[in-house]
Design a protein around this motif. Sequence first.
Motif, PDB file in Angstrom:
ATOM      1  N   SER A  24       0.799  -1.018  -0.083  1.00  0.00           N
ATOM      2  CA  SER A  24       0.141  -0.073   0.055  1.00  0.00           C
ATOM      3  C   SER A  24       1.018   1.402   0.064  1.00  0.00           C
ATOM      4  O   SER A  24       2.264   1.191   0.153  1.00  0.00           O
ATOM      5  N   GLY A  25       0.096   2.351  -0.027  1.00  0.00           N
ATOM      6  CA  GLY A  25       1.083   3.592  -0.185  1.00  0.00           C
ATOM      7  C   GLY A  25       2.042   3.901   1.240  1.00  0.00           C
ATOM      8  O   GLY A  25       2.932   4.488   1.072  1.00  0.00           O
ATOM      9  N   ASN A  26       1.365   3.398   2.137  1.00  0.00           N
ATOM     10  CA  ASN A  26       1.989   3.671   3.598  1.00  0.00           C
ATOM     11  C   ASN A  26       2.867   2.448   3.972  1.00  0.00           C
ATOM     12  O   ASN A  26       3.172   2.325   5.219  1.00  0.00           O
ATOM     13  N   ALA A  27       2.816   1.446   3.091  1.00  0.00           N
ATOM     14  CA  ALA A  27       3.762   0.439   3.605  1.00  0.00           C
ATOM     15  C   ALA A  27       5.162   0.604   3.785  1.00  0.00           C
ATOM     16  O   ALA A  27       5.905   1.509   3.301  1.00  0.00           O
ATOM     17  N   PHE A  28       5.748  -0.159   4.852  1.00  0.00           N
ATOM     18  CA  PHE A  28       7.265   0.217   4.824  1.00  0.00           C
ATOM     19  C   PHE A  28       8.007  -0.548   3.934  1.00  0.00           C
ATOM     20  O   PHE A  28       7.672  -1.350   3.270  1.00  0.00           O
ATOM     21  N   ARG A  29       9.285   0.188   3.844  1.00  0.00           N
ATOM     22  CA  ARG A  29      10.204  -0.146   2.774  1.00  0.00           C
ATOM     23  C   ARG A  29      11.526  -0.750   3.289  1.00  0.00           C
ATOM     24  O   ARG A  29      11.849  -0.180   4.654  1.00  0.00           O
ATOM     25  N   ASP A  32      13.887   1.274   5.876  1.00  0.00           N
ATOM     26  CA  ASP A  32      13.061   2.417   6.961  1.00  0.00           C
ATOM     27  C   ASP A  32      13.550   1.818   8.251  1.00  0.00           C
ATOM     28  O   ASP A  32      13.965   0.807   8.635  1.00  0.00           O
ATOM     29  N   THR A  47      11.135  -6.824   3.672  1.00  0.00           N
ATOM     30  CA  THR A  47       9.811  -6.607   3.938  1.00  0.00           C
ATOM     31  C   THR A  47       9.109  -7.844   3.973  1.00  0.00           C
ATOM     32  O   THR A  47       7.899  -7.861   4.446  1.00  0.00           O
TER      33      THR A  47
END
Length: 203
Positions: A24-29, A32, A47
């Motif tokens: 999703s747009g706010n998934a961690f990468r 991070d 991830t």
Amino acid sequence: FIVIFFKLDARLRVLIPIAENSVSGNAFRPSDVLTSRSKITVEVGNTDAEGRLLLADALAWADEEKPEMVIDMATLTGAHRVALGWDLPGLFTNDDAAYNRIAELGERWGDPVWRLPLYKGYESYLKSKVADTSSTGSKPLAGAVTAALFLKKFVKNTVDDNRTWLHVDFAGWTDARPGRPEGGEPQCILSLYAYLMERFGST
């Protein structure tokens, strides 16, 4: 269920950290840096190793209460399966006596376990240049060990006070064999049940 059904003389707290690996747009990468419940900062190494981040916070939460024993069970690593195959759960612990008894009971109950090491020499694999620790090892080796060493950082009270921590890395699957059809398998449950019955007894 076993603790409640057989009325073991223990106060039980169950924490269920569940992760879904979704984009999703706010998934961690990768790379991070996250701050854990215990204030340890963690660099995301992979991830696909999202479950251990939740498990770490659950362990830290459990550890805050300073219980006599902390048990966590997870289908955590493919490295465990490479080392031990489908049939043997890997058990990591700071308590030699607990492991020896669980292994003995596991043989008796047909629910074997095998100890894997919390080898300090691999702690350096978890070093990070930007956080207190990486969530994954820096080498494509000993993944089950480095995962356990990562989790160990979050049960500091338990380990430092020489109370029991049991970490079970298991596959939860069996091939077809007499008395056990192919499919999901509650590995290490019978051996832990027998051990808890001995250690805590019933009220």
